[in-house]
Design a protein around this motif. Sequence first.
Motif, PDB file in Angstrom:
ATOM      1  N   GLY A  85       0.807  -1.220   0.000  1.00  0.00           N
ATOM      2  CA  GLY A  85       0.000   0.000   0.000  1.00  0.00           C
ATOM      3  C   GLY A  85       0.834   1.261   0.000  1.00  0.00           C
ATOM      4  O   GLY A  85       0.356   2.333  -0.393  1.00  0.00           O
ATOM      5  N   ASN A  90       0.804   1.114  -7.966  1.00  0.00           N
ATOM      6  CA  ASN A  90      -0.368   0.548  -7.300  1.00  0.00           C
ATOM      7  C   ASN A  90      -1.598   1.368  -7.667  1.00  0.00           C
ATOM      8  O   ASN A  90      -2.193   2.036  -6.812  1.00  0.00           O
ATOM      9  CB  ASN A  90      -0.143   0.525  -5.786  1.00  0.00           C
ATOM     10  N   GLY A  93      -4.713   1.150  -5.568  1.00  0.00           N
ATOM     11  CA  GLY A  93      -4.634   1.495  -4.155  1.00  0.00           C
ATOM     12  C   GLY A  93      -4.815   0.318  -3.216  1.00  0.00           C
ATOM     13  O   GLY A  93      -5.376   0.462  -2.127  1.00  0.00           O
ATOM     14  N   GLU A  95      -4.261  -2.252  -0.353  1.00  0.00           N
ATOM     15  CA  GLU A  95      -3.556  -2.231   0.921  1.00  0.00           C
ATOM     16  C   GLU A  95      -2.671  -3.472   1.040  1.00  0.00           C
ATOM     17  O   GLU A  95      -2.786  -4.425   0.275  1.00  0.00           O
ATOM     18  CB  GLU A  95      -4.552  -2.183   2.072  1.00  0.00           C
ATOM     19  N   SER A 125      -0.715  -5.429  -6.138  1.00  0.00           N
ATOM     20  CA  SER A 125      -0.354  -4.290  -6.981  1.00  0.00           C
ATOM     21  C   SER A 125       0.591  -4.713  -8.100  1.00  0.00           C
ATOM     22  O   SER A 125       1.181  -5.797  -8.061  1.00  0.00           O
ATOM     23  CB  SER A 125       0.323  -3.209  -6.132  1.00  0.00           C
TER      24      SER A 125
END
Length: 565
Positions: A85, A90, A93, A95, A125
Motif C-alpha cells: 500500500g 499501485n 490502491g 492495501e 499491486s
Amino acid sequence: MTLIGWAQIALVVAAILAVAIPLGRYIAAVASGRVGWLRPVETLMYRAGGIDPQQGQGWRLYAISMLAVNAAGFLLLYLILRLQGMLPLNPRGFEGLSPWLAFNTAVSFVSNTNWQAYSGEAAISYFAQMAGLAVQNFLSASTGIALALAVSRAFARGGVSDLGNFWADFTRVTLYVLLPMATVVGLAFVAMGVPQTFADYASATTLEGAAQTIPLGPAAFQIAIKHLGTNGGGFFGVNSLHPFEGPSALATALQIWSQAVIPFALCLTFGRIVGDLRQGRALMLVMLGFVLVATLAIYAAEASGNPIMAALGVDPAQGNLEGKDVRFGLALASLFTATTTGASCGAVNAMFSSFTPLGGLVPMFLIQLGEVLPGGVGSGLYGILIFALLAVFVAGLMVGRTPEYLGKKIQAREIKLAMLAVLVLPATILGFTAVSLVLPQAVASLAHAGPHGLSEMLYAYTSASGNNGSAFGGLTADTPWLNTTLGIAMLLGRFAYVVPVMAIAGSLAAKVKSPEGPGTLPTHGPLFAGLLAGVILILGGLQFLPSLALGPLAEHFVMLAGQTF
C-alpha cells in the motif's frame, strides 16, 4: 474423444520433445560454464557478491547457500506484500496483505508452489506482481535447476567432495536459461493479445448497459515465467482460464509447452552430465509415459460425462464441459491438466472441482506420486532419481546383490535418506488433512459435504506439500489455520525434501565409481523403466489409495447412483 482432439495432443507433445532435445544439451553446456554470451554481466554479479565461481562446495555448504538465498527471498517478498500500500505502481490502491496471507503467499512463491489464497487482480499491486512474485518465480525455478545439476554431478563424479558452486549454478541458470526463454515466450504472449501495461484498469459498458471494470496489468511476462519455471501462480484469479491469460488455443498450447519442456530437457541434461544419454532418455520416457496415460485417463473420464446431466437431457456426446473453456474443448484441457499437475506447475485452464470424480482423481494422484512426472524444473529430476535409487534397491533385494546405479554402490545410508525424503509427502499431506477434517474452523472452509468435501481438503494439502499450487476449488483458504498450515506444508514439501536429497548427493559424490559387472542391472532399458514406474506407482498407491477411496472414488460410485454434493 475426437480425432482432432488427439491430433492437438500429439502436436503439442511433439513440439515439447522437439525442443527438449537441444535444450537438454544447452543446459548441460550452461552447467559446465561453456556458455558465456552474457559473461560481462555474469562476472559483474560474481564480483558484487564476492563469489568465486570456481570454488567447489560440499553438499552442506551447497544446501546452506540454497537455504540462505531462499530465506532472504521469503523475507523480501513478505515485506513487499505487507507494505504494498505504500509502494509505487499501485493504481488500484491495494492495501498490504494480512500477516497470515502474506506469510502464506511468500512461502508459496519461494517454494515454487504459487498457491494463491487471493485473487491477483483484486489484491496485488503491479509492483508486488513484478518486484515480488515474478522475481521469486525466477529464483525458485533457478534454485530447483541448480539442485538438479548438483545431484547430477554426484553421479558423474567419484571420490570428490564438491558438487559445484551453488551461486554459479544459480546465476548461470537465471541468465542463460530462464531469462532468455521468458523473454521470447513473454513477447509471444504479447503478440497473442495478453496484456502487458502499467495502465489502470479499463472501464466499459456491457450490452445490457451495466458498468464493468476490466483488469489489466503487466501480465504477459509474469505468465511466461509462471509456466517456464513450473510456478503456476496466475496474474488473474482464475489463472489460465481467464481470457487475458489464455486468449487463444495457440496461447494455451504454448503454455502447455512451456510448463513441460524444461523438466523433460533436464533428463537429457542429466544423461550428458553422467556421460550416458541412454540414462536420461530412460528417465524421460518414464515421465512421458505417465503424462500420456494421465492425459488419456482425464480425457476419457471427461468425455464420458456425468450420467446425471445426461438424464436431464444434456447430450452425452458433448462430455463434461462444466468448468472448461469451450473454445479449447476437452483435449487441451486434459493435456494441460496432466502436465500442470505432473509438472508441479499448478497453473490451470479448467476448474478441477467441476471435473468428474475420476477426472479429478488423476491430477491429485499425479501430485501424490511425488511430483516427478515430469515434476517441477529441477525438482522433477532429482525426485525421480530418488525413486531410481529405490528401484535398484528393490532389484538388488530380488537377486541378493548390492544395488548399483551408474557405478555407485547404493547402501544403507542412501536408502535411509531416500525414504526420509519420500515420506515427507504422505506425512504432511495425510497428517494435515486428518487434523483439518476434525477442526470446526477448518471444516467451515469447505464448500461441499461428503466425499467431494474430503477431496477439497485432501487436494489442498496435496497441492501445497507437492509444491504444485493448483486448487480443487470450493475451499475458502484465506483463514489463519489454512494459511499457516498450508504454508508449513509448502516449506516441508520443498526444503525438508531437498536436504536429504543433497545429503545423498554428497554421499554418492564421495564414492568411487565402479565398472559394470555381469550382475549389474542395466538402468537404461525397458526392464528398468518398468521397474521404476512400478516403484513410483506402488509407493503412491499404498500411501494414498485409502484416502482416494474415501474421496473421489466414493464420489464416482455415488454419482452413478444419482447423487451429487
